[in-house]
Write a protein that holds these residues in place. Structure first.
Motif, PDB file in Angstrom:
ATOM      1  N   CYS A 283      -2.399  20.635  -2.942  1.00  0.00           N
ATOM      2  CA  CYS A 283      -1.977  19.293  -2.553  1.00  0.00           C
ATOM      3  C   CYS A 283      -0.548  19.379  -2.026  1.00  0.00           C
ATOM      4  CB  CYS A 283      -2.070  18.321  -3.730  1.00  0.00           C
ATOM      5  SG  CYS A 283      -1.137  18.828  -5.190  1.00  0.00           S
TER       6      CYS A 283
ATOM      7  N   VAL B 263     -12.170   6.443  -8.136  1.00  0.00           N
ATOM      8  CA  VAL B 263     -13.348   7.296  -7.938  1.00  0.00           C
ATOM      9  C   VAL B 263     -14.380   6.482  -7.176  1.00  0.00           C
ATOM     10  CG1 VAL B 263     -15.195   8.623  -9.025  1.00  0.00           C
ATOM     11  CG2 VAL B 263     -12.912   8.585 -10.061  1.00  0.00           C
TER      12      VAL B 263
ATOM     13  N   VAL C 139      -5.298  15.229  -9.714  1.00  0.00           N
ATOM     14  CA  VAL C 139      -6.538  14.942  -8.995  1.00  0.00           C
ATOM     15  C   VAL C 139      -7.101  16.224  -8.366  1.00  0.00           C
ATOM     16  CG1 VAL C 139      -7.499  13.728  -7.007  1.00  0.00           C
ATOM     17  CG2 VAL C 139      -6.011  12.528  -8.594  1.00  0.00           C
ATOM     18  N   ALA C 140      -6.232  17.073  -7.821  1.00  0.00           N
ATOM     19  CA  ALA C 140      -6.702  18.322  -7.213  1.00  0.00           C
ATOM     20  C   ALA C 140      -7.365  19.219  -8.252  1.00  0.00           C
ATOM     21  CB  ALA C 140      -5.535  19.047  -6.541  1.00  0.00           C
TER      22      ALA C 140
ATOM     23  N   TYR D 249     -11.189  14.916  -2.235  1.00  0.00           N
ATOM     24  CA  TYR D 249     -10.005  14.560  -3.026  1.00  0.00           C
ATOM     25  C   TYR D 249      -8.803  14.351  -2.107  1.00  0.00           C
ATOM     26  CZ  TYR D 249      -7.857  19.158  -2.389  1.00  0.00           C
ATOM     27  OH  TYR D 249      -7.255  20.267  -1.843  1.00  0.00           O
ATOM     28  N   THR D 250      -7.827  13.607  -2.590  1.00  0.00           N
ATOM     29  CA  THR D 250      -6.607  13.361  -1.817  1.00  0.00           C
ATOM     30  C   THR D 250      -5.725  14.595  -1.851  1.00  0.00           C
ATOM     31  OG1 THR D 250      -6.661  11.017  -2.389  1.00  0.00           O
ATOM     32  CG2 THR D 250      -4.596  11.887  -1.544  1.00  0.00           C
TER      33      THR D 250
ATOM     34  N   SER E   8      -8.794  18.220 -11.007  1.00  0.00           N
ATOM     35  CA  SER E   8     -10.055  17.561 -11.372  1.00  0.00           C
ATOM     36  C   SER E   8     -11.138  17.831 -10.330  1.00  0.00           C
ATOM     37  CB  SER E   8      -9.840  16.052 -11.513  1.00  0.00           C
ATOM     38  OG  SER E   8      -8.869  15.761 -12.488  1.00  0.00           O
ATOM     39  N   ALA E   9     -10.764  17.768  -9.045  1.00  0.00           N
ATOM     40  CA  ALA E   9     -11.734  18.026  -7.974  1.00  0.00           C
ATOM     41  C   ALA E   9     -12.211  19.472  -8.013  1.00  0.00           C
ATOM     42  CB  ALA E   9     -11.101  17.704  -6.618  1.00  0.00           C
TER      43      ALA E   9
ATOM     44  N   LEU F 216     -12.083  11.294  -4.949  1.00  0.00           N
ATOM     45  CA  LEU F 216     -11.078  11.137  -6.003  1.00  0.00           C
ATOM     46  C   LEU F 216      -9.736  10.836  -5.360  1.00  0.00           C
ATOM     47  CD1 LEU F 216     -11.894  14.212  -8.307  1.00  0.00           C
ATOM     48  CD2 LEU F 216     -12.869  11.922  -8.402  1.00  0.00           C
ATOM     49  N   GLU F 217      -9.143   9.712  -5.722  1.00  0.00           N
ATOM     50  CA  GLU F 217      -7.824   9.308  -5.197  1.00  0.00           C
ATOM     51  C   GLU F 217      -6.854   9.123  -6.349  1.00  0.00           C
ATOM     52  OE1 GLU F 217      -4.362   7.424  -4.010  1.00  0.00           O
ATOM     53  OE2 GLU F 217      -5.689   8.757  -2.884  1.00  0.00           O
TER      54      GLU F 217
ATOM     55  N   GLY G 185     -10.942   5.294  -4.383  1.00  0.00           N
ATOM     56  CA  GLY G 185     -11.661   6.544  -4.213  1.00  0.00           C
ATOM     57  C   GLY G 185     -12.670   6.510  -3.084  1.00  0.00           C
TER      58      GLY G 185
END
Length: 350
Positions: free
Chosen positions: A335, A15, A94-95, A81-82, A97-98, A6-7, A311
């Motif tokens: 993050c 993704v 994103v964090a 994930y980023t 979501s991961a 995931l980015e 992603g």
């Protein structure tokens, strides 16, 4: 082994699903999906709006990636994930979501440095062995070489990134952000033919772009006032917006070529790998190729599928780390906006 990446460090939400064969060999890209938040012409993308975009799209992109890849949840080994660097609010989206996927599917988490993702994906796609890396994007400008399990930064922008310089000038000219402001400047620059004087700021292997941006903004204001009266001193042809884009590109790319060549001489390398969103620019690739050819070297670059944030690069770099035993505990799955390239221990390389 299979990983989902995931980015979402900026305005692109990506993704990707990647497979590393058990007996080695090239990685297999099973899915690589991206959706971009596009702001109106003359405006940048605000963190809160970008984060809302990512939250809106992440679930449907993950579902689409799983469908395209043909893998099931049971096949997935880890969620990558980023972790940073990037814009705070989009990174948080994103964090979260991961973490959600990790808890929902009972999978390990792997936090990935965004810059390392670009480098490792570039190496995988192009086959470059041990190049000097020019990493150029909207948030980063770095000249990098590998040594002793670290990607060492030999030079970087001292103020704003090269992509940020291009994006902000696109706002000055009120150029569309679709598909990307830098891409639209590149197309306009192809119609320019008058090279205007701009500051050229290189300090060793470092460079600076804020003064160039201020100068080109002044010239843009002059052009707006003197649409037909401003003419080239030699040809007496009218200066155009295309000439401004051409002059900006030629100047900043010449700076990037210079610092890259200096790094190549310093480490004794004859390979250059260009990564990051600005790396898609064909003129930059052409100029770098001319320099490398004169040195008996070669240039490696990828197309927009892998240069622009995606992603799959996060999945690839995360899986490389995961195979060495690295995982990110749930309590550590944060993050950060600042995460230097040389902070990461590259255990998967000698």
């Amino acid at each position: 082994m299979i990983a989902i990446g995931l980015e979402g460090s900026a305005n692109k939400l990506g993704v990707g699903v990647i497979l590393h064969p058990p007996k080695g060999g090239s990685a297999q890209i099973l899915a690589n999906i991206r959706h971009t938040f596009v702001s109106p012409p003359g405006e940048g993308f605000l963190p809160k709006d970008t984060a809302k975009h990512h939250r809106t799209w992440v679930v449907r992109l993950v579902k689409q990636a799983l469908r395209e890849s043909g893998v099931t949840i049971d096949d997935v080994d880890c969620i990558c994930y980023t972790k940073g660097p990037g814009m705070g609010a989009p990174l948080q989206s994103v964090a979260v979501s991961a973490r959600m996927l990790s808890l929902l599917w009972d999978k390990e988490l792997v936090g990935v440095n965004h810059c390392i993702g670009h480098i490792e994906m570039g190496r995988e796609i192009t086959g470059a062995q041990n190049p000097v890396v020019l990493y150029v994007s909207g948030g980063n400008t770095q000249v990098i070489a590998y040594a002793s399990q670290r990607y060492r930064i030999f030079g970087e922008a001292l103020d704003i990134a090269v992509g940020n310089c291009l994006d902000r000038f696109a706002r000055t000219l009120n150029i569309s952000n679709d598909p990307a402001p830098g891409y639209n400047i590149e197309q306009m620059a192809k119609g320019g033919k008058h090279l205007l004087d701009l500051p050229y700021t290189v300090k060793g292997m470092d460079c600076s772009f804020s003064g160039i941006l201020a100068s080109i903004d002044i010239l843009a204001a002059k052009l707006e006032k003197e649409v037909t009266d401003w003419k080239d001193d030699i040809t007496r042809e009218v200066i155009t917006r295309e000439d401004l884009c051409f002059s900006l590109q030629e100047t900043i790319f010449a700076m990037l070529v210079e610092i890259t060549e200096r790094a190549m001489a310093h480490v004794g390398s004859n390979q250059v790998l260009i990564v990051g969103g600005v790396g898609c620019n064909e003129r930059l690739q052409q100029m770098m190729g001319m320099m490398a050819k004169d040195r008996g070297g070669s240039v490696f670059a990828t197309d927009e599928r892998f240069c622009i944030d995606n992603g799959i690069m996060i999945a690839h770099a995360g899986l490389l780390a995961y195979r060495t035993g690295f995982v990110t505990a749930l309590m550590d799955s944060t993050c950060t906006q600042r995460f230097r390239t040389d902070e990461v221990l590259i255990k998967w390389r000698d």
